[in-house]
Design a protein around this motif. Structure first.
Motif, PDB file in Angstrom:
ATOM      1  N   SER A   1       0.967  -1.113   0.000  1.00  0.00           N
ATOM      2  CA  SER A   1      -0.015   0.079   0.100  1.00  0.00           C
ATOM      3  C   SER A   1       0.607   1.281   0.051  1.00  0.00           C
ATOM      4  O   SER A   1       0.544   2.256  -0.561  1.00  0.00           O
ATOM      5  N   ARG A   2       2.099   1.194   0.536  1.00  0.00           N
ATOM      6  CA  ARG A   2       2.861   2.490   0.621  1.00  0.00           C
ATOM      7  C   ARG A   2       3.234   2.774  -0.746  1.00  0.00           C
ATOM      8  O   ARG A   2       3.224   4.233  -0.995  1.00  0.00           O
ATOM      9  N   MET A   3       3.734   1.767  -1.600  1.00  0.00           N
ATOM     10  CA  MET A   3       4.133   2.273  -2.891  1.00  0.00           C
ATOM     11  C   MET A   3       3.026   2.672  -3.751  1.00  0.00           C
ATOM     12  O   MET A   3       3.043   3.637  -4.644  1.00  0.00           O
ATOM     13  N   ILE A   4       1.768   1.863  -3.533  1.00  0.00           N
ATOM     14  CA  ILE A   4       0.513   2.207  -4.412  1.00  0.00           C
ATOM     15  C   ILE A   4       0.059   3.621  -4.022  1.00  0.00           C
ATOM     16  O   ILE A   4      -0.057   4.516  -4.904  1.00  0.00           O
ATOM     17  N   ALA A   5       0.176   4.001  -2.817  1.00  0.00           N
ATOM     18  CA  ALA A   5      -0.057   5.651  -2.295  1.00  0.00           C
ATOM     19  C   ALA A   5       0.965   6.625  -3.019  1.00  0.00           C
ATOM     20  O   ALA A   5       0.527   7.383  -3.395  1.00  0.00           O
ATOM     21  N   MET A   6       2.086   6.164  -2.867  1.00  0.00           N
ATOM     22  CA  MET A   6       3.115   7.013  -3.624  1.00  0.00           C
ATOM     23  C   MET A   6       2.837   7.263  -5.097  1.00  0.00           C
ATOM     24  O   MET A   6       2.780   8.419  -5.754  1.00  0.00           O
ATOM     25  N   VAL A   7       2.558   6.048  -5.764  1.00  0.00           N
ATOM     26  CA  VAL A   7       2.203   6.203  -7.136  1.00  0.00           C
ATOM     27  C   VAL A   7       1.119   6.906  -7.396  1.00  0.00           C
ATOM     28  O   VAL A   7       0.937   7.692  -8.393  1.00  0.00           O
ATOM     29  N   LEU A   8      -0.094   6.847  -6.527  1.00  0.00           N
ATOM     30  CA  LEU A   8      -1.385   7.414  -6.617  1.00  0.00           C
ATOM     31  C   LEU A   8      -1.289   8.868  -6.598  1.00  0.00           C
ATOM     32  O   LEU A   8      -2.103   9.793  -7.066  1.00  0.00           O
ATOM     33  N   GLY A   9      -0.014   9.450  -6.057  1.00  0.00           N
ATOM     34  CA  GLY A   9       0.029  10.576  -5.530  1.00  0.00           C
ATOM     35  C   GLY A   9       0.360  11.354  -7.037  1.00  0.00           C
ATOM     36  O   GLY A   9       0.461  12.487  -6.883  1.00  0.00           O
ATOM     37  N   PHE A  10       0.897  10.529  -7.939  1.00  0.00           N
ATOM     38  CA  PHE A  10       1.207  11.361  -9.164  1.00  0.00           C
ATOM     39  C   PHE A  10      -0.245  11.623 -10.056  1.00  0.00           C
ATOM     40  O   PHE A  10      -1.108  10.793  -9.760  1.00  0.00           O
ATOM     41  N   LYS A  11      -0.092  12.488 -11.057  1.00  0.00           N
ATOM     42  CA  LYS A  11      -1.121  13.043 -11.647  1.00  0.00           C
ATOM     43  C   LYS A  11      -1.947  11.739 -12.524  1.00  0.00           C
ATOM     44  O   LYS A  11      -2.994  11.570 -12.809  1.00  0.00           O
ATOM     45  N   ASN A  12      -0.745  11.009 -13.136  1.00  0.00           N
ATOM     46  CA  ASN A  12      -1.252   9.727 -13.967  1.00  0.00           C
ATOM     47  C   ASN A  12      -0.911   8.416 -12.922  1.00  0.00           C
ATOM     48  O   ASN A  12      -0.791   7.353 -13.731  1.00  0.00           O
ATOM     49  N   GLY A  13      -1.249   8.424 -11.709  1.00  0.00           N
ATOM     50  CA  GLY A  13      -1.169   7.382 -10.901  1.00  0.00           C
ATOM     51  C   GLY A  13      -1.878   6.206 -11.161  1.00  0.00           C
ATOM     52  O   GLY A  13      -1.433   4.961 -11.182  1.00  0.00           O
ATOM     53  N   ALA A  14      -3.046   6.554 -11.342  1.00  0.00           N
ATOM     54  CA  ALA A  14      -4.043   5.260 -11.804  1.00  0.00           C
ATOM     55  C   ALA A  14      -3.673   4.663 -13.204  1.00  0.00           C
ATOM     56  O   ALA A  14      -3.870   3.604 -13.017  1.00  0.00           O
ATOM     57  N   ASP A  15      -3.193   5.530 -13.987  1.00  0.00           N
ATOM     58  CA  ASP A  15      -2.870   4.962 -15.268  1.00  0.00           C
ATOM     59  C   ASP A  15      -1.698   3.736 -14.899  1.00  0.00           C
ATOM     60  O   ASP A  15      -1.451   2.813 -15.656  1.00  0.00           O
ATOM     61  N   LEU A  16      -0.700   4.519 -14.021  1.00  0.00           N
ATOM     62  CA  LEU A  16       0.274   3.700 -14.106  1.00  0.00           C
ATOM     63  C   LEU A  16       0.193   2.295 -13.365  1.00  0.00           C
ATOM     64  O   LEU A  16       0.886   1.408 -13.495  1.00  0.00           O
ATOM     65  N   VAL A  17      -0.555   2.429 -12.083  1.00  0.00           N
ATOM     66  CA  VAL A  17      -0.981   1.161 -11.460  1.00  0.00           C
ATOM     67  C   VAL A  17      -1.704   0.146 -12.407  1.00  0.00           C
ATOM     68  O   VAL A  17      -1.526  -1.127 -12.348  1.00  0.00           O
ATOM     69  N   MET A  18      -2.424   0.729 -13.324  1.00  0.00           N
ATOM     70  CA  MET A  18      -3.118  -0.278 -14.365  1.00  0.00           C
ATOM     71  C   MET A  18      -2.049  -0.848 -15.310  1.00  0.00           C
ATOM     72  O   MET A  18      -2.085  -2.051 -15.690  1.00  0.00           O
TER      73      MET A  18
END
Length: 202
Positions: free
Chosen positions: A71-88
């Motif tokens: 969750s820590r890494m996901i939270a960090m990535v979701l902090g980016f403008k395109n975070g959701a796209d990066l996770v997908m």
């Protein structure tokens, strides 16, 4: 079926960690110690209970714990403008790696058991490098470790799938644990790499 089921607690753990802010607890050296202690404790418990239904519950508890850790890494990535796209993208990339390795495992005829010692050495090197980098905090180091991890754990995925197909691993809980760890590490490393290279700040 158990592998698919094991992904549900992971998603739940990751969502809980991000939504409650628990993800901040797992940062830095303390987070690394918590993750290693918890992971090894769970893996030991799974090994002890793998011949009974209890092993399934322990496995699902472990995957929930790993979701919390992620969750820590996901939270960090979701902090980016395109975070959701990066996770997908990381999710799709991991699914693609699994599909390729599953296809290779079903077509390769030769015995791959000789790979195990080299893969173990590689995984050990990644773990040591990761621990060092937690304290050094090098972005380049993180990128190198992530690329190595994607390569090593993709190869581990091929090895584990081949073992299952060839009957080298007959315990369904052990087989699920091995594949889960491969998938988890490939996804985590892809996510880290995408976050470093493709993260867009507001």
């Amino acid at each position: 079926a158990l592998l698919a089921l094991s992904m549900l607690p992971t998603v739940l753990g990751a969502w809980l960690g991000v939504s409650t802010g628990l993800s901040h607890v797992f940062s830095g050296g303390l987070g690394m110690i918590l993750m290693l202690a918890g992971a090894f404790g769970f893996i030991y418990a799974i090994e002890k209970t793998k011949h009974s239904i209890t092993g399934v519950y322990v496995l699902l508890g472990f995957t929930f714990f790993m979701g919390l850790m992620l969750s820590r890494m996901i939270a960090m990535v979701l902090g980016f403008k395109n975070g959701a796209d990066l996770v997908m993208t990381a999710f799709a990339g991991t699914a693609g790696v699994f599909f390729v390795m599953a296809s290779l495992a079903s077509t390769i005829k030769r015995d791959l058991s000789g790979m195990s010692k080299w893969l173990f050495v590689g995984a050990l090197a990644i773990m040591i490098g990761g621990i060092i980098n937690v304290f050094v905090g090098s972005t380049v180091g993180m990128m190198v470790i992530s690329v190595m991890a994607i390569g090593i754990f993709s190869a581990y995925m091929l090895y584990d799938l081949k073992q299952i197909i060839d009957g080298g691993e007959t315990n369904y809980i052990s087989a699920t644990l091995a594949l889960y760890m491969d998938i988890f590490n490939v996804f985590q490393s892809l996510l880290a790499l995408l976050g470093i290279m493709g993260g867009e700040r507001d």
